[in-house]
Structures are given as C-alpha cells and as structure tokens.
Design an enzyme around this catalytic site. Structure first.
Site, PDB file in Angstrom:
ATOM      1  N   TYR A   1       0.877  -1.183   0.000  1.00 42.71           N
ATOM      2  CA  TYR A   1       0.000   0.000   0.000  1.00 42.71           C
ATOM      3  C   TYR A   1       0.909   1.227   0.000  1.00 42.71           C
ATOM      4  O   TYR A   1       1.547   1.558   1.010  1.00 42.71           O
ATOM      5  CB  TYR A   1      -0.911   0.038   1.225  1.00 42.71           C
ATOM      6  CG  TYR A   1      -2.029  -0.989   1.208  1.00 42.71           C
ATOM      7  CD1 TYR A   1      -2.361  -1.683   0.049  1.00 42.71           C
ATOM      8  CD2 TYR A   1      -2.770  -1.257   2.353  1.00 42.71           C
ATOM      9  CE1 TYR A   1      -3.386  -2.622   0.036  1.00 42.71           C
ATOM     10  CE2 TYR A   1      -3.803  -2.191   2.345  1.00 42.71           C
ATOM     11  CZ  TYR A   1      -4.092  -2.868   1.186  1.00 42.71           C
ATOM     12  OH  TYR A   1      -5.107  -3.787   1.177  1.00 42.71           O
TER      13      TYR A   1
ATOM     14  N   PHE B   1     -14.065  -3.236   0.813  1.00 41.27           N
ATOM     15  CA  PHE B   1     -14.937  -2.533  -0.141  1.00 41.27           C
ATOM     16  C   PHE B   1     -16.386  -2.466   0.357  1.00 41.27           C
ATOM     17  O   PHE B   1     -17.322  -2.442  -0.444  1.00 41.27           O
ATOM     18  CB  PHE B   1     -14.897  -3.171  -1.540  1.00 41.27           C
ATOM     19  CG  PHE B   1     -13.575  -3.139  -2.243  1.00 41.27           C
ATOM     20  CD1 PHE B   1     -12.646  -2.134  -1.979  1.00 41.27           C
ATOM     21  CD2 PHE B   1     -13.236  -4.108  -3.190  1.00 41.27           C
ATOM     22  CE1 PHE B   1     -11.412  -2.093  -2.643  1.00 41.27           C
ATOM     23  CE2 PHE B   1     -12.021  -4.080  -3.855  1.00 41.27           C
ATOM     24  CZ  PHE B   1     -11.106  -3.071  -3.584  1.00 41.27           C
TER      25      PHE B   1
ATOM     26  N   GLY C   1     -17.884  -0.626  -2.458  1.00 40.02           N
ATOM     27  CA  GLY C   1     -18.768  -1.507  -3.212  1.00 40.02           C
ATOM     28  C   GLY C   1     -18.248  -1.743  -4.617  1.00 40.02           C
ATOM     29  O   GLY C   1     -17.054  -2.011  -4.817  1.00 40.02           O
TER      30      GLY C   1
ATOM     31  N   THR D   1     -19.009   4.170  -3.562  1.00 42.67           N
ATOM     32  CA  THR D   1     -20.090   4.124  -4.556  1.00 42.67           C
ATOM     33  C   THR D   1     -21.167   5.160  -4.224  1.00 42.67           C
ATOM     34  O   THR D   1     -21.410   5.468  -3.049  1.00 42.67           O
ATOM     35  CB  THR D   1     -20.728   2.720  -4.639  1.00 42.67           C
ATOM     36  OG1 THR D   1     -21.705   2.744  -5.692  1.00 42.67           O
ATOM     37  CG2 THR D   1     -21.422   2.317  -3.345  1.00 42.67           C
TER      38      THR D   1
HETATM   39  N1  LIG Z   1      -7.474  -8.180   0.939  1.00 42.98           N
HETATM   40  C1  LIG Z   1      -7.586  -7.430  -0.129  1.00 42.98           C
HETATM   41  O1  LIG Z   1      -7.397  -7.892  -1.256  1.00 42.98           O
HETATM   42  C2  LIG Z   1      -7.966  -5.979   0.018  1.00 42.98           C
HETATM   43  C3  LIG Z   1      -8.301  -5.243  -1.133  1.00 42.98           C
HETATM   44  C4  LIG Z   1      -8.658  -3.916  -0.957  1.00 42.98           C
HETATM   45  C5  LIG Z   1      -8.679  -3.338   0.294  1.00 42.98           C
HETATM   46  N2  LIG Z   1      -8.330  -4.065   1.384  1.00 42.98           N
HETATM   47  C6  LIG Z   1      -8.358  -3.462   2.748  1.00 42.98           C
HETATM   48  O2  LIG Z   1      -9.701  -3.153   3.043  1.00 42.98           O
HETATM   49  C7  LIG Z   1      -9.803  -1.781   3.456  1.00 42.98           C
HETATM   50  C8  LIG Z   1     -11.160  -1.247   3.033  1.00 42.98           C
HETATM   51  O3  LIG Z   1     -11.228  -1.155   1.629  1.00 42.98           O
HETATM   52  P1  LIG Z   1     -11.161   0.267   0.892  1.00 42.98           P
HETATM   53  O4  LIG Z   1     -10.482   1.255   1.753  1.00 42.98           O
HETATM   54  O5  LIG Z   1     -10.613   0.038  -0.450  1.00 42.98           O
HETATM   55  O6  LIG Z   1     -12.687   0.582   0.647  1.00 42.98           O
HETATM   56  P2  LIG Z   1     -13.907   1.101   1.547  1.00 42.98           P
HETATM   57  O7  LIG Z   1     -13.546   1.214   2.959  1.00 42.98           O
HETATM   58  O8  LIG Z   1     -15.055   0.285   1.151  1.00 42.98           O
HETATM   59  O9  LIG Z   1     -14.128   2.548   0.907  1.00 42.98           O
HETATM   60  C9  LIG Z   1     -13.112   3.485   0.841  1.00 42.98           C
HETATM   61  C10 LIG Z   1     -13.559   4.601  -0.095  1.00 42.98           C
HETATM   62  O10 LIG Z   1     -14.722   5.226   0.437  1.00 42.98           O
HETATM   63  C11 LIG Z   1     -14.414   6.554   0.863  1.00 42.98           C
HETATM   64  N3  LIG Z   1     -15.005   6.699   2.203  1.00 42.98           N
HETATM   65  C12 LIG Z   1     -14.641   6.091   3.359  1.00 42.98           C
HETATM   66  N4  LIG Z   1     -15.437   6.452   4.362  1.00 42.98           N
HETATM   67  C13 LIG Z   1     -16.343   7.310   3.841  1.00 42.98           C
HETATM   68  C14 LIG Z   1     -17.429   8.037   4.390  1.00 42.98           C
HETATM   69  N5  LIG Z   1     -17.759   7.942   5.676  1.00 42.98           N
HETATM   70  N6  LIG Z   1     -18.144   8.858   3.563  1.00 42.98           N
HETATM   71  C15 LIG Z   1     -17.825   8.961   2.254  1.00 42.98           C
HETATM   72  N7  LIG Z   1     -16.805   8.303   1.673  1.00 42.98           N
HETATM   73  C16 LIG Z   1     -16.066   7.481   2.460  1.00 42.98           C
HETATM   74  C17 LIG Z   1     -12.916   6.672   0.862  1.00 42.98           C
HETATM   75  O11 LIG Z   1     -12.517   7.972   0.476  1.00 42.98           O
HETATM   76  P3  LIG Z   1     -11.880   9.000   1.536  1.00 42.98           P
HETATM   77  O12 LIG Z   1     -10.476   8.600   1.726  1.00 42.98           O
HETATM   78  O13 LIG Z   1     -12.040  10.310   0.830  1.00 42.98           O
HETATM   79  O14 LIG Z   1     -12.715   8.908   2.766  1.00 42.98           O
HETATM   80  C18 LIG Z   1     -12.520   5.683  -0.234  1.00 42.98           C
HETATM   81  O15 LIG Z   1     -12.665   6.270  -1.509  1.00 42.98           O
HETATM   82  C19 LIG Z   1      -8.609  -1.107   2.750  1.00 42.98           C
HETATM   83  O16 LIG Z   1      -8.299   0.152   3.326  1.00 42.98           O
HETATM   84  C20 LIG Z   1      -7.558  -2.171   2.889  1.00 42.98           C
HETATM   85  O17 LIG Z   1      -6.953  -2.089   4.178  1.00 42.98           O
HETATM   86  C21 LIG Z   1      -7.996  -5.385   1.275  1.00 42.98           C
END
Ligand SMILES: NC(=O)c1ccc[n+]([C@@H]2O[C@H](COP(=O)([O-])OP(=O)(O)OC[C@H]3O[C@@H](n4cnc5c(N)ncnc54)[C@H](OP(=O)(O)O)[C@@H]3O)[C@@H](O)[C@H]2O)c1
Length: 297
Positions: A60, A220, A224, A232
């Site tokens: 990351y 996600f 989503g 999303t």
């Molecule tokens: N094992 C795997 O293959 C894998 C793959 C992907 C991710 N991950 C892990 O899973 C975690 C979660 O996934 P993710 O971070 O990709 O996706 P997520 O938590 O589903 O969504 C993050 C997205 O939503 C926005 N967001 C977050 N909170 C918000 C809120 N309260 N209101 C509006 N927008 C919001 C963030 O932008 P802002 O920064 O602007 O808030 C970012 O664009 C990652 O951080 C990572 O540690 C693991």
C-alpha cells in the site's frame, strides 16, 4: 457526531489471542494524499477513538508506489502507521497481507515460493518496526483448478513456528481454500470483498466462517462496486431511505449493514479523511431492525 464516539460501540471479537473492537480501520486509503500529516492525523485519531485493529500491506503505497510514477517520495502505509503510532499501544493489532508484492526491480508480482513469502514478511516487519507480525493474511488470486494454497500457507505456518508471525488469515478465498488451510494451521480471519451490493455469493460462506470461529472481514464495504475507486454513489432506495430516517450517511448504513451480518464480522473501512473516519466509527453504534435489514438485503 456523538460525544461518546467510540470504536467499542460495535463490540469486540477475539482474533486468535487478541481482543479487538469489531470496528477497525483499513490503511490503504492513507497513502493517496500528498500531505502525509493528514494520514498521520487520521491514524492517531482512529486509535484515540478506540480503533485497535488496523489492516495494511507493504504494497500500500502512494500512487505509482515503487514503480516510481507518483509524485514526490513514496508514502508507504506501513511507514505512516509506524510514524503515527509507534511505540504501539499494547492492544493494537496490525493485520497485514502477503502474496502480492511490489518491488522496484520487478514491479507488481505474486509471491509463489516460501523464500518470497518470507521476504515479504520481513519487509512488513522492517516497515512497521516490529519483531513479530500480529496477523498475516495470505492474499491469493483465484484460478479455479490451479489455486491450491497448501504450499504457501504451509510456508507461512513455518514462519509462525519461527516466531515471525502470531496468527494467520486468508484473503480473496472460497470455502475450499479454508478447508485446505485449516488442517495445516489455525486460520483466524478471512478477508474478502463483500458488501450490500457486491459479491453476495459469500452470503453462504460468511456464516460458515462464524460457525468455525473465524472472523469474516469484508473489504470494499463502502466502495462496493467502485472497488479501488471512491465510495459508490449507486445506493438503493432502501439505503437512501434508512440513511435519511436515521440522520446518517449512506456510507454509514452500508457499514452498519456489514456489522449486522454476524458477531464475527469485522469492519475495516478505509479513509484518508478525518471527517469520514469519525463517521465510520459512529456507524458502529447504528442499530438496524430486522425490517430494515430485510429491506437493505
Ligand atoms: N485483501 C484485499 O485484497 C484488500 C483489497 C482492498 C482493500 N483491502 C483493505 O480493506 C480496506 C477497506 O477497503 P477500501 O479502503 O478500499 O474501501 P472502503 O472502505 O469500502 O471505501 C473506501 C472509499 O470510500 C471513501 N469513504 C470512506 N469512508 C467514507 C465516508 N464515511 N463517507 C464517504 N466516503 C467514504 C474513501 O474515500 P476518503 O479517503 O475520501 O474517505 C474511499 O474512496 C482497505 O483500506 C484495505 O486495508 C484489502
């Protein structure tokens, strides 16, 4: 925002011998903002609010990462975590993942050998400044018929025996992978892409994890179908209606829905935005009725 905002509101789960709050934090979104002070602030505030489970990975990194196409020095999530939080609080559990890797000389790659996996574990140890990693997920790419994990998971089990890792998990897997891994070594968590509107085929796998005492950790949950993109905006009528009725955001309702899928479901919402962090922590206190859950599902 409620005055008593706390990641403890959604309760705890026992991840191996660690007790953590179910509402955690994903560090993948800490690297895009060129102002590293913001990432440091978000990480410190998360812990201040009671977050004691942070998901990360050595790969990351700020846009471009080790491939050198980003702007300025590379910002690695692990190094931001170390700068913000070490010396680490005794109850902080950092979960990382190996399998995918990124190196200047070879770009993005998948570790297939025990030696490569060990290198990735050692890189995480160096970046985080730890003697042992709390939880390591083997993150795989699914290729039906040719995705046995026995050898790679066995190699990580050897690193548990060597004292470099405390607990193991799996990521991006099916039930047959869990079946294959469990006789080799204990599995404390499964981290898969899953949300209200994404990968609902895991509806049957998720409770099986619970029956086996394995945490199910969706990623996600907010993004989503946008995946690595931003949150999303394609919300169902039910999400919009319930969010409005509870004076909450649609993102909070999406998070609350995942936390209602079982006591073994952990949230790791990712953000680089201090306000979103507080909203996500507050989502852990949102209660959804059986009728609301049915409407959302
Ligand atoms: N094992 C795997 O293959 C894998 C793959 C992907 C991710 N991950 C892990 O899973 C975690 C979660 O996934 P993710 O971070 O990709 O996706 P997520 O938590 O589903 O969504 C993050 C997205 O939503 C926005 N967001 C977050 N909170 C918000 C809120 N309260 N209101 C509006 N927008 C919001 C963030 O932008 P802002 O920064 O602007 O808030 C970012 O664009 C990652 O951080 C990572 O540690 C693991």
């Amino acid at each position: 925002m409620p005055e008593n905002l706390s990641a403890a509101a959604a309760g705890t789960w026992k991840l191996g011998d660690f007790t953590i709050n179910r509402l955690g934090f994903g560090a993948m979104r800490t690297t895009p903002n060129p102002d590293r002070a913001v990432a440091i602030r978000v990480l410190r505030r998360a812990v201040e609010l009671g977050v004691n489970h942070i998901d990360t990975a050595a790969f990351y990194a700020s846009p471009g990462g080790t491939m050198g196409v980003g702007e300025g020095p590379v910002r690695y999530a692990n190094e931001l975590i170390r700068e913000a939080l070490s010396p680490y609080p005794a109850d902080l559990v950092i979960t990382t993942k190996v399998g995918p890797g990124s190196a200047a000389e070879r770009g993005f790659y998948q570790a297939t050998t025990a030696a490569e996996l060990r290198e990735q574990v050692e890189l995480n140890l160096r970046q985080l400044g730890k003697d042992a990693l709390d939880v390591v997920n083997l993150r795989i790419i699914k290729k039906p018929g040719e995705d046995s994990i026995a050898e790679r998971f066995g190699a990580l089990a050897d690193l548990v025996d060597a004292g470099l890792i405390r607990h193991l998990g799996l990521s991006n897997i099916r039930l047959d992978h869990l079946d294959e891994a469990q006789p080799i070594a204990p599995v404390v968590c499964v981290q898969n892409s899953y949300a209200l509107d994404t990968h609902r085929e895991d509806d049957t796998f998720l409770p099986i994890c619970g029956e086996r005492g394995v945490a199910y950790v969706p990623f996600f949950a907010i993004a989503g179908p946008s995946r690595e993109g931003t949150a999303t905006t394609d919300h169902s009528d039910a999400v919009r209606r319930i969010a409005a009725a509870k004076d909450a955001s649609e993102q909070q309702i999406r998070l609350a829905w995942t936390l209602h899928q079982g006591p073994h479901v952990l949230a790791i919402p990712g953000t680089g935005n201090p306000e979103h962090l507080e909203e996500n922590v507050a989502a852990g206190a949102i209660e959804l009725s059986a009728e609301e859950l049915a409407a959302l599902s």
